[in-house]
Enzyme design. Structure first.
Site, PDB file in Angstrom:
ATOM      1  N   SER A 585      45.805  17.122  41.450  1.00  0.00           N
ATOM      2  CA  SER A 585      45.374  16.280  40.330  1.00  0.00           C
ATOM      3  C   SER A 585      44.375  17.041  39.489  1.00  0.00           C
ATOM      4  CB  SER A 585      44.723  14.993  40.855  1.00  0.00           C
ATOM      5  OG  SER A 585      44.109  14.278  39.798  1.00  0.00           O
ATOM      6  N   TYR A 598      38.214   9.973  45.974  1.00  0.00           N
ATOM      7  CA  TYR A 598      39.499  10.512  45.516  1.00  0.00           C
ATOM      8  C   TYR A 598      39.331  11.919  44.963  1.00  0.00           C
ATOM      9  CZ  TYR A 598      43.873  10.867  42.849  1.00  0.00           C
ATOM     10  OH  TYR A 598      45.081  11.271  42.344  1.00  0.00           O
TER      11      TYR A 598
END
Length: 708
Positions: A585, A598
């Site tokens: 990501s 995260y």
């Protein structure tokens, strides 16, 4: 004609004729030919996949003269009877085809006749005529079936098959000895008929069966009756000469342990068989296979090879029989490879010697010397070929060959084709021309991909992209219902041979192991791993719980690590390299609010990828990263409050998120799952084969996520 006309009259073949369906085709001889062909092809006891051919002769109007002329419709080159359509038929003027015998110069000019078939074509849009065309053309019957049923070939391949045929059928089935298919064989069939008027069929030595009738139904019934009689004769003969295949020599492992051994060994075998190009595998422990490979006669019969050309074209001249105990300890892979390497080398040398001894001045170059069929006594049969369908069909054909050997040995003695005759078929220039006309392999042909979380969103898009490019795919998801839906979608789009499925929660060591076993059993191993499974939690530092933190790190970091660990073990068994692609990501590089758990887990994924790349490079295993951002379409990541959390962090509504994400990029683009799939393909498709440890951003251009 016999009164056998119902399903219950047949025990060894399937009577599938439906008079109601056939009546809809009354007067349409070509339609009835296709109907009959599909019924015959639906029963693998009658013919092999892609094998055999059927024909009909009917009157049609000559487009040039307007006169009625006789046209033969016959299955064209390639194709399968079970799925035959009109587009798969060749249509030829019967009189022109038969007139070719006036210019035929003998068997030395056999191949030259094939080009002349084109001068006989009636329907210019029809399929190219096959080499078997004259076999149908010189026989006078309206409907003809040429099949390769195991029961008939068992008699045709028996040492005294001709005498058995004569006695079994009372002279109503003719016999033509082995002859390579072509013009001369067609003339021999007609000569056999002329010398034996009134016969109902002809047995071809080592090859197959010709049967016929004046109508589609009469041909169908005649074919079933002849094959049924052959099968009854074989069944009544088993055991009369002694135990089948000389009796059992070894015991099989139980079913669970057969699968366990096969899964452990398949990647090793695949590595050996992929020394020239990547191969896809297939495994079967069918009872018929086990009866043969566990028998006393395996050592005598296996080297003889197969008899029917359809069989050995797909299985090679003979199989490789492994010298391993069924319960062999396969944990020491280096030792197993060391033991098997001389066996594979000996096979390759055998094949090279066969080629050198049999080649002609104009023979094509020697092909892949590796075995197609590998027999593991007590465990099962492995087959390896360019794709899953070809590997599976090769295993089916070798099972047919086992049936033939079993029958021939029960009634007489099995005989295979001499090596020279086999070579003349395998390296036939016409067969080589057919191979050269085949489409070039796609970029991922021969590759096996396992994509975690591939039942939806990014994962499914990656799996589809890989399948589009020729790979076979192991679909998996922790949601069994969602996975089943993805499997059905792949089956409809790509066919049953394109994928397998495995329920996989990447936090479960047992499920990871089971998924890689599924890959090994279905395809032989794995080449491409995409660590895509994930989840997201967006909370402030104050709101984050220990449970949130552990879940994020268990799925994203530990999941990626242990899937990679399992993949590397399989890839090292194969010793042909591989690709690990990690979907990380832009959050691995960008610091943002409400994202501690995260974002830090993604950063760990990114650095873990670099560490794995550094360690696995020596084994030819590349590890690369794709960094997406804001892929909202069909993505699980937006469930469970993530969208609400991110919207809250940015002070906007959930509905405004897609536009917000696009607007903040340099390209002002919304990112789709297909964009991530294309990035993965760029790493795995071959153009970046010397790239590892790299990061490819697919985020529309987020300057703060630039790698620097």
């Amino acid at each position: 004609m016999s009164a056998l006309t119902t399903k219950t009259d047949f025990k060894h073949v399937s009577y599938l004729w439906d008079e109601a369906e056939a009546s809809k085709l009354a007067g349409d001889e070509v339609g009835l030919l296709i109907y009959r062909s599909n019924l015959l092809g639906a029963d693998l006891r009658l013919t092999n996949y892609g094998g055999g051919n059927t024909s009909c002769k009917a009157m049609a109007k000559d487009p040039l003269t307007g006169d009625e002329t006789e046209v033969m419709w016959v299955k064209g080159s390639g194709g399968d009877l079970g799925t035959l359509k009109k587009s798969g038929l060749a249509a030829l003027y019967v009189n022109r085809l038969r007139n070719l015998k006036n210019i035929y110069q003998g068997i030395a000019h056999e191949d030259e006749m094939v080009e002349l078939f084109n001068h006989c074509i009636y329907d210019l849009s029809s399929k190219a005529p096959s080499i078997d065309t004259p076999l149908h053309g010189f026989l006078p019957f309206k409907h003809i079936d040429h099949l390769h049923p195991d029961a008939a070939i068992a008699i045709a391949a028996a040492k005294d098959g001709e005498q058995i045929t004569k006695e079994l059928f009372g002279g109503t089935i003719g016999w033509v000895g082995w002859q390579k298919p072509g013009f001369d064989l067609g003339l021999q069939l007609r000569q056999c008929l002329d010398e034996n008027p009134g016969i109902r069929g002809i047995m071809l030595g080592s090859h197959g069966l010709f049967t016929w009738g004046d109508t589609a139904y009469e041909s169908y019934i005649n074919t079933l009756e002849v094959i049924e009689k052959c099968a009854e004769y074989l069944e009544s003969s088993y055991g009369k000469k002694g135990p089948v295949f000389g009796g059992q020599k070894i015991e099989s492992l139980d079913a669970e342990n057969r699968k366990k051994q096969a899964a452990a060994l398949a990647p090793v075998l695949r590595g050996f068989c992929s020394s020239k190009q990547h191969m896809i595998g297939h495994f079967t422990d069918d009872a018929r296979v086990l009866e043969f490979i566990n028998s006393n006669e395996l050592g005598r019969l296996a080297p003889l090879g197969t008899s029917c050309p359809d069989h050995f074209l797909r299985t090679k001249i003979s199989p490789l029989v492994l010298n391993l105990a069924p319960d062999e300890d396969l944990s020491d892979i280096a030792s197993i490879k060391e033991r098997l390497a001389p066996e594979f080398e000996a096979y390759r040398q055998m094949y090279a010697d066969y080629y050198e001894a049999c080649k002609h001045a104009n023979s094509p170059a020697v092909r892949d010397k590796n075995p197609v069929i590998i027999l593991y006594p007590g465990v099962g049969l492995f087959s390896f070929s360019k794709d899953k369908q070809t590997a599976r069909v090769a295993a089916e054909f070798y099972t047919n060959a086992i049936n033939v050997m079993k029958g021939a040995e029960a009634i007489s003695e099995y005989t295979s084709l001499p090596h020279q005759e086999a070579f003349n078929i395998e390296y036939w220039l016409l067969e080589e021309a057919k191979l050269q006309r085949m489409p070039k392999p796609k970029a991922l042909s021969g590759k096996i991909a396992l994509v975690t979380g591939s039942a939806g969103g990014i994962g499914k898009a990656i799996a589809k992209k890989f399948a589009d490019e020729g790979a076979v795919v192991v679909l998996n998801d922790m949601n069994a219902e969602r996975l089943q839906g993805a499997g059905e979608e792949f089956k409809a789009a790509y066919g049953a041979d394109s994928y397998t499925t495995a329920v996989l929660n990447v936090t479960s060591a047992d499920e990871i192991a089971a998924a890689f076993d599924a890959a090994a059993l279905a395809f032989g191993g794995v080449d491409i791993i995409v660590n895509n499974a994930g989840l997201s939690i967006s909370k402030t530092i104050a709101d984050h719980t220990e449970q949130d933190w552990d879940l994020l790190y268990d799925v994203l970091v530990k999941g990626q690590f242990f899937v990679t660990q399992a993949a590397a073990a399989v890839m090292k068994k194969q010793d042909i390299g591989g690709d690990v692609l990690n979907i990380v990501s832009k959050n691995a590089l960008v610091s943002g609010p409400n994202n501690a758990g995260y974002g830090s887990a993604k950063a760990a994924q990114l650095h873990l990828s670099r560490l794995n790349a550094a360690e696995l490079g020596a084994d030819g295993i590349r590890v690369n990263v794709v960094n997406p951002d804001a892929v909202i379409s069909d993505s699980n990541i937006w469930a469970g409050g993530w969208a609400e959390g991110r919207a809250k962090a940015y002070g906007i509504t959930v509905a405004e998120l897609p536009a917000y994400y696009a607007k903040r990029t340099l390209l002002n683009k919304i990112i789709l799952p297909e964009d991530i799939a294309n990035a993965c393909f760029s790493f795995a498709g071959g153009l970046l084969s010397k790239s590892t440890g790299n990061v490819l951003n697919v985020d529309g251009g987020v300057a703060t996520a630039f790698v620097r």
